[in-house]
Scaffold this motif. Structure first.
Motif, PDB file in Angstrom:
ATOM      1  N   MET A   1       0.848  -1.170   0.000  1.00  0.00           N
ATOM      2  CA  MET A   1       0.000   0.000   0.000  1.00  0.00           C
ATOM      3  C   MET A   1       0.898   1.240   0.000  1.00  0.00           C
ATOM      4  SD  MET A   1      -3.030   0.971   2.663  1.00  0.00           S
ATOM      5  CE  MET A   1      -4.060  -0.341   2.103  1.00  0.00           C
ATOM      6  N   PRO A   2       0.709   2.151  -0.948  1.00  0.00           N
ATOM      7  CA  PRO A   2       1.571   3.333  -1.024  1.00  0.00           C
ATOM      8  C   PRO A   2       1.345   4.286   0.142  1.00  0.00           C
ATOM      9  CG  PRO A   2      -0.207   3.469  -2.621  1.00  0.00           C
ATOM     10  CD  PRO A   2      -0.291   2.121  -1.987  1.00  0.00           C
ATOM     11  N   ILE A   3       2.362   5.069   0.421  1.00  0.00           N
ATOM     12  CA  ILE A   3       2.261   6.082   1.466  1.00  0.00           C
ATOM     13  C   ILE A   3       1.373   7.213   0.952  1.00  0.00           C
ATOM     14  CG2 ILE A   3       3.552   7.815   2.767  1.00  0.00           C
ATOM     15  CD1 ILE A   3       5.883   5.893   2.825  1.00  0.00           C
ATOM     16  N   PRO A   4       0.378   7.632   1.743  1.00  0.00           N
ATOM     17  CA  PRO A   4      -0.506   8.714   1.304  1.00  0.00           C
ATOM     18  C   PRO A   4       0.265  10.011   1.062  1.00  0.00           C
ATOM     19  CG  PRO A   4      -1.371   7.638   3.270  1.00  0.00           C
ATOM     20  CD  PRO A   4       0.006   7.110   3.035  1.00  0.00           C
ATOM     21  N   ASN A   5      -0.174  10.799   0.079  1.00  0.00           N
ATOM     22  CA  ASN A   5       0.467  12.081  -0.207  1.00  0.00           C
ATOM     23  C   ASN A   5       0.132  13.125   0.843  1.00  0.00           C
ATOM     24  OD1 ASN A   5       1.632  11.118  -2.539  1.00  0.00           O
ATOM     25  ND2 ASN A   5      -0.102  11.701  -3.815  1.00  0.00           N
ATOM     26  N   ASN A   6      -1.028  13.002   1.446  1.00  0.00           N
ATOM     27  CA  ASN A   6      -1.489  13.962   2.435  1.00  0.00           C
ATOM     28  C   ASN A   6      -1.016  13.524   3.826  1.00  0.00           C
ATOM     29  OD1 ASN A   6      -2.984  15.374   4.343  1.00  0.00           O
ATOM     30  ND2 ASN A   6      -4.828  15.414   3.098  1.00  0.00           N
ATOM     31  N   PRO A   7      -0.233  14.357   4.523  1.00  0.00           N
ATOM     32  CA  PRO A   7       0.255  13.963   5.851  1.00  0.00           C
ATOM     33  C   PRO A   7      -0.871  13.623   6.827  1.00  0.00           C
ATOM     34  CG  PRO A   7       1.442  15.886   5.079  1.00  0.00           C
ATOM     35  CD  PRO A   7       0.331  15.629   4.099  1.00  0.00           C
ATOM     36  N   GLN A   8      -1.978  14.357   6.766  1.00  0.00           N
ATOM     37  CA  GLN A   8      -3.074  14.071   7.694  1.00  0.00           C
ATOM     38  C   GLN A   8      -3.695  12.708   7.407  1.00  0.00           C
ATOM     39  OE1 GLN A   8      -3.795  15.872  10.464  1.00  0.00           O
ATOM     40  NE2 GLN A   8      -5.004  14.050  10.943  1.00  0.00           N
ATOM     41  N   GLU A   9      -3.761  12.345   6.137  1.00  0.00           N
ATOM     42  CA  GLU A   9      -4.267  11.017   5.778  1.00  0.00           C
ATOM     43  C   GLU A   9      -3.357   9.928   6.345  1.00  0.00           C
ATOM     44  OE1 GLU A   9      -5.152   8.357   1.775  1.00  0.00           O
ATOM     45  OE2 GLU A   9      -4.878  10.517   1.571  1.00  0.00           O
ATOM     46  N   PHE A  10      -2.048  10.182   6.319  1.00  0.00           N
ATOM     47  CA  PHE A  10      -1.089   9.234   6.874  1.00  0.00           C
ATOM     48  C   PHE A  10      -1.294   9.109   8.381  1.00  0.00           C
ATOM     49  CE2 PHE A  10       2.862   7.703   8.577  1.00  0.00           C
ATOM     50  CZ  PHE A  10       3.264   6.756   7.664  1.00  0.00           C
ATOM     51  N   VAL A  11      -1.485  10.247   9.055  1.00  0.00           N
ATOM     52  CA  VAL A  11      -1.724  10.246  10.501  1.00  0.00           C
ATOM     53  C   VAL A  11      -2.983   9.450  10.817  1.00  0.00           C
ATOM     54  CG1 VAL A  11      -2.305  11.699  12.483  1.00  0.00           C
ATOM     55  CG2 VAL A  11      -0.482  12.396  10.933  1.00  0.00           C
ATOM     56  N   ASP A  12      -4.041   9.680  10.048  1.00  0.00           N
ATOM     57  CA  ASP A  12      -5.304   8.964  10.267  1.00  0.00           C
ATOM     58  C   ASP A  12      -5.133   7.463  10.071  1.00  0.00           C
ATOM     59  OD1 ASP A  12      -6.448  11.425  10.747  1.00  0.00           O
ATOM     60  OD2 ASP A  12      -7.343  11.591   8.736  1.00  0.00           O
ATOM     61  N   ARG A  13      -4.411   7.074   9.032  1.00  0.00           N
ATOM     62  CA  ARG A  13      -4.181   5.644   8.775  1.00  0.00           C
ATOM     63  C   ARG A  13      -3.347   5.034   9.896  1.00  0.00           C
ATOM     64  NH1 ARG A  13      -1.915   3.793   3.101  1.00  0.00           N
ATOM     65  NH2 ARG A  13      -3.747   4.956   2.439  1.00  0.00           N
ATOM     66  N   ALA A  14      -2.380   5.781  10.395  1.00  0.00           N
ATOM     67  CA  ALA A  14      -1.562   5.294  11.506  1.00  0.00           C
ATOM     68  C   ALA A  14      -2.433   5.058  12.738  1.00  0.00           C
ATOM     69  CB  ALA A  14      -0.442   6.281  11.817  1.00  0.00           C
ATOM     70  N   LYS A  15      -3.340   5.991  13.032  1.00  0.00           N
ATOM     71  CA  LYS A  15      -4.223   5.841  14.193  1.00  0.00           C
ATOM     72  C   LYS A  15      -5.108   4.610  14.057  1.00  0.00           C
ATOM     73  CE  LYS A  15      -4.433  10.650  15.586  1.00  0.00           C
ATOM     74  NZ  LYS A  15      -5.241  11.868  15.713  1.00  0.00           N
ATOM     75  N   GLU A  16      -5.547   4.302  12.829  1.00  0.00           N
ATOM     76  CA  GLU A  16      -6.360   3.103  12.599  1.00  0.00           C
ATOM     77  C   GLU A  16      -5.594   1.834  12.981  1.00  0.00           C
ATOM     78  OE1 GLU A  16      -7.427   3.159   8.485  1.00  0.00           O
ATOM     79  OE2 GLU A  16      -8.649   4.972   8.699  1.00  0.00           O
ATOM     80  N   ASN A  17      -4.273   1.920  12.934  1.00  0.00           N
ATOM     81  CA  ASN A  17      -3.419   0.773  13.260  1.00  0.00           C
ATOM     82  C   ASN A  17      -2.767   0.910  14.632  1.00  0.00           C
ATOM     83  OD1 ASN A  17      -3.414  -0.953  10.738  1.00  0.00           O
ATOM     84  ND2 ASN A  17      -3.013   1.074   9.902  1.00  0.00           N
ATOM     85  N   ASN A  18      -3.378   1.745  15.476  1.00  0.00           N
ATOM     86  CA  ASN A  18      -2.900   1.974  16.848  1.00  0.00           C
ATOM     87  C   ASN A  18      -1.471   2.496  16.902  1.00  0.00           C
ATOM     88  OD1 ASN A  18      -5.358   1.105  18.003  1.00  0.00           O
ATOM     89  ND2 ASN A  18      -4.707  -1.027  17.817  1.00  0.00           N
ATOM     90  N   LEU A  19      -1.120   3.332  15.933  1.00  0.00           N
ATOM     91  CA  LEU A  19       0.198   3.966  15.892  1.00  0.00           C
ATOM     92  C   LEU A  19       0.010   5.468  16.021  1.00  0.00           C
ATOM     93  CD1 LEU A  19       1.604   1.978  12.854  1.00  0.00           C
ATOM     94  CD2 LEU A  19       2.123   1.585  15.256  1.00  0.00           C
ATOM     95  N   SER A  20       1.026   6.143  16.508  1.00  0.00           N
ATOM     96  CA  SER A  20       0.919   7.595  16.604  1.00  0.00           C
ATOM     97  C   SER A  20       2.100   8.243  15.899  1.00  0.00           C
ATOM     98  CB  SER A  20       0.871   8.040  18.065  1.00  0.00           C
ATOM     99  OG  SER A  20       2.052   7.677  18.738  1.00  0.00           O
ATOM    100  N   ILE A  21       1.800   9.289  15.149  1.00  0.00           N
ATOM    101  CA  ILE A  21       2.810  10.055  14.432  1.00  0.00           C
ATOM    102  C   ILE A  21       2.264  11.459  14.245  1.00  0.00           C
ATOM    103  CG2 ILE A  21       1.939   9.326  12.177  1.00  0.00           C
ATOM    104  CD1 ILE A  21       4.876   9.393  11.174  1.00  0.00           C
ATOM    105  N   THR A  22       3.133  12.433  14.297  1.00  0.00           N
ATOM    106  CA  THR A  22       2.686  13.803  14.095  1.00  0.00           C
ATOM    107  C   THR A  22       2.556  14.080  12.599  1.00  0.00           C
ATOM    108  OG1 THR A  22       4.928  14.701  13.983  1.00  0.00           O
ATOM    109  CG2 THR A  22       3.915  14.563  16.180  1.00  0.00           C
ATOM    110  N   ALA A  23       1.743  15.067  12.276  1.00  0.00           N
ATOM    111  CA  ALA A  23       1.577  15.450  10.872  1.00  0.00           C
ATOM    112  C   ALA A  23       2.900  15.938  10.292  1.00  0.00           C
ATOM    113  CB  ALA A  23       0.498  16.518  10.740  1.00  0.00           C
ATOM    114  N   GLU A  24       3.709  16.596  11.121  1.00  0.00           N
ATOM    115  CA  GLU A  24       5.017  17.089  10.672  1.00  0.00           C
ATOM    116  C   GLU A  24       5.939  15.921  10.294  1.00  0.00           C
ATOM    117  OE1 GLU A  24       8.419  18.990  13.219  1.00  0.00           O
ATOM    118  OE2 GLU A  24       6.914  20.534  12.773  1.00  0.00           O
ATOM    119  N   ASP A  25       5.965  14.883  11.147  1.00  0.00           N
ATOM    120  CA  ASP A  25       6.780  13.706  10.839  1.00  0.00           C
ATOM    121  C   ASP A  25       6.236  12.966   9.619  1.00  0.00           C
ATOM    122  OD1 ASP A  25       8.523  14.205  12.907  1.00  0.00           O
ATOM    123  OD2 ASP A  25       7.530  12.835  14.301  1.00  0.00           O
TER     124      ASP A  25
END
Length: 67
Positions: A1-25
């Motif tokens: 699965m490709p990495i989303p272009n939108n940082p917020q989308e990446f953050v949301d997907r990470a949360k769905e998998n019980n992971l945490s990451i900042t939008a900046e990271d």
């Protein structure tokens, strides 16, 4: 699965998998992913004609004649 272009989308997907990451990271991951993709592309372009298969260099157990 490709990495989303939108940082917020990446953050949301990470949360769905019980992971945490900042939008900046998450924004920084896009650059990293591009670097990885270009590196893989360069590796795939290497002409391996004439190279021995890697299996030749991997030691394998052998039986003794007495066994």
């Amino acid at each position: 699965m490709p990495i989303p272009n939108n940082p917020q989308e990446f953050v949301d997907r990470a949360k769905e998998n019980n992971l945490s990451i900042t939008a900046e990271d998450a924004a920084g991951l896009g650059v990293f992913a591009d670097n990885v993709s270009s590196t893989y592309e360069a590796i795939r372009e290497i002409d391996t004609t004439g190279f021995e298969p890697a299996a030749i260099f991997v030691p394998t157990p052998s039986k003794r004649e007495s066994n």
